[in-house]
Motif scaffolding. Structure first.
Motif, PDB file in Angstrom:
ATOM      1  N   UNK A  51       1.063 -35.993  20.138  1.00 36.46           N
ATOM      2  CA  UNK A  51       0.894 -35.298  19.644  1.00 36.46           C
ATOM      3  C   UNK A  51      -0.264 -34.720  18.779  1.00 36.46           C
ATOM      4  N   UNK A  52       0.390 -33.543  18.732  1.00 39.10           N
ATOM      5  CA  UNK A  52      -0.932 -32.505  18.131  1.00 39.10           C
ATOM      6  C   UNK A  52      -0.681 -32.588  15.904  1.00 39.10           C
ATOM      7  N   UNK A  53      -1.468 -31.973  15.364  1.00 39.55           N
ATOM      8  CA  UNK A  53      -0.937 -31.461  13.747  1.00 39.55           C
ATOM      9  C   UNK A  53      -0.137 -30.287  13.791  1.00 39.55           C
ATOM     10  N   UNK A  58       4.709 -28.446  12.274  1.00 38.28           N
ATOM     11  CA  UNK A  58       6.214 -27.583  13.222  1.00 38.28           C
ATOM     12  C   UNK A  58       7.070 -28.851  12.027  1.00 38.28           C
ATOM     13  N   UNK A  59       7.637 -29.950  12.843  1.00 32.65           N
ATOM     14  CA  UNK A  59       8.968 -30.224  12.533  1.00 32.65           C
ATOM     15  C   UNK A  59       8.594 -31.216  11.217  1.00 32.65           C
ATOM     16  N   UNK A  64      -0.824 -26.993   7.360  1.00 30.27           N
ATOM     17  CA  UNK A  64      -1.627 -27.616   7.941  1.00 30.27           C
ATOM     18  C   UNK A  64      -2.725 -28.313   6.637  1.00 30.27           C
ATOM     19  N   UNK A  65      -3.330 -28.169   5.390  1.00 32.55           N
ATOM     20  CA  UNK A  65      -3.930 -29.342   4.813  1.00 32.55           C
ATOM     21  C   UNK A  65      -2.741 -30.059   4.269  1.00 32.55           C
ATOM     22  N   UNK A  70      -2.456 -35.823   4.675  1.00 33.64           N
ATOM     23  CA  UNK A  70      -1.328 -37.168   4.744  1.00 33.64           C
ATOM     24  C   UNK A  70      -2.426 -38.161   6.232  1.00 33.64           C
ATOM     25  N   UNK A  71      -2.029 -37.346   7.086  1.00 32.73           N
ATOM     26  CA  UNK A  71      -3.209 -38.177   7.983  1.00 32.73           C
ATOM     27  C   UNK A  71      -4.511 -38.982   8.029  1.00 32.73           C
TER      28      UNK A  71
END
Length: 144
Positions: A51-53, A58-59, A64-65, A70-71
Motif C-alpha cells: 500500500x502506497x501513499x 485515492x481511496x 497528500x499532506x 495521519x500516517x
C-alpha cells in the motif's frame, strides 16, 4: 411537501454524526481519531498487498499532506511503519505493525457490535436492499 426532518439527506447526516460520535468515544481510549482508525482498517483489509501513499490518497479522497499527517501520528504511536518500495525506491509502502494489528482486532469488535446494533430489527433481505439502495444513492450523489 417534505419537511427537513423527512429528508433522506437529513437522516443520513444524523446517522453519520451519531456513528462518528460513538466511534470517537471508543477510539479516545486508544488515543486515535476516526480518520486514523479508518487507515488502520484499510491497511488490515489489504492484508499483505503493498500500500502506497497514493493508494491511501485515492481511496480516502484526501490530499497528500492529509495522509502524511495521519500516517506520521500513527507511526509515532507505533501502529504503522513505512518502508521504501522494493520496486521503486522513490515510493514508500505502508504496513501495520504488530501493535497496529492487535489494535485492529480490538476496534473490529466495536465495529461489528455497532453494525449489528444498526441492523437490529431488519431481515437479511432488508439489509441487502439497504446496502444496494445506499450504494445507488452514493453513486448518484457523486454525479452532482
Amino acid at each position: 411537501m417534505m419537511q427537513q426532518n423527512d429528508e433522506i439527506g437529513f437522516f443520513i447526516k444524523l446517522i453519520s454524526e451519531c456513528l462518528q460520535k460513538k466511534a470517537n468515544q471508543t477510539l479516545k481510549e486508544f488515543d486515535l481519531t476516526l480518520s486514523q482508525a479508518r487507515i488502520l482498517f484499510y491497511l488490515h483489509d489489504r492484508n499483505e498487498t503493498q500500500t502506497s501513499l497514493k493508494d491511501l490518497e485515492d481511496f480516502f479522497e484526501v490530499t497528500h499532506p492529509t495522509i502524511i499527517g495521519i500516517l506520521n501520528r500513527l507511526e509515532g504511536k507505533d501502529f504503522v511503519r513505512n518502508e521504501h518500495n522494493s520496486k521503486d525506491k522513490r515510493l514508500k509502502t505502508i504496513f501495520l505493525t504488530e501493535k497496529g494489528i492487535n489494535l485492529f482486532f480490538t476496534m473490529d469488535h466495536f465495529r461489528k457490535t455497532t453494525e449489528r446494533k444498526m441492523m437490529q430489527g431488519l431481515t437479511s433481505d432488508q439489509i441487502t436492499e439497504l446496502q444496494s439502495l445506499l450504494t445507488t444513492v452514493y453513486k448518484n450523489i457523486q454525479e452532482i
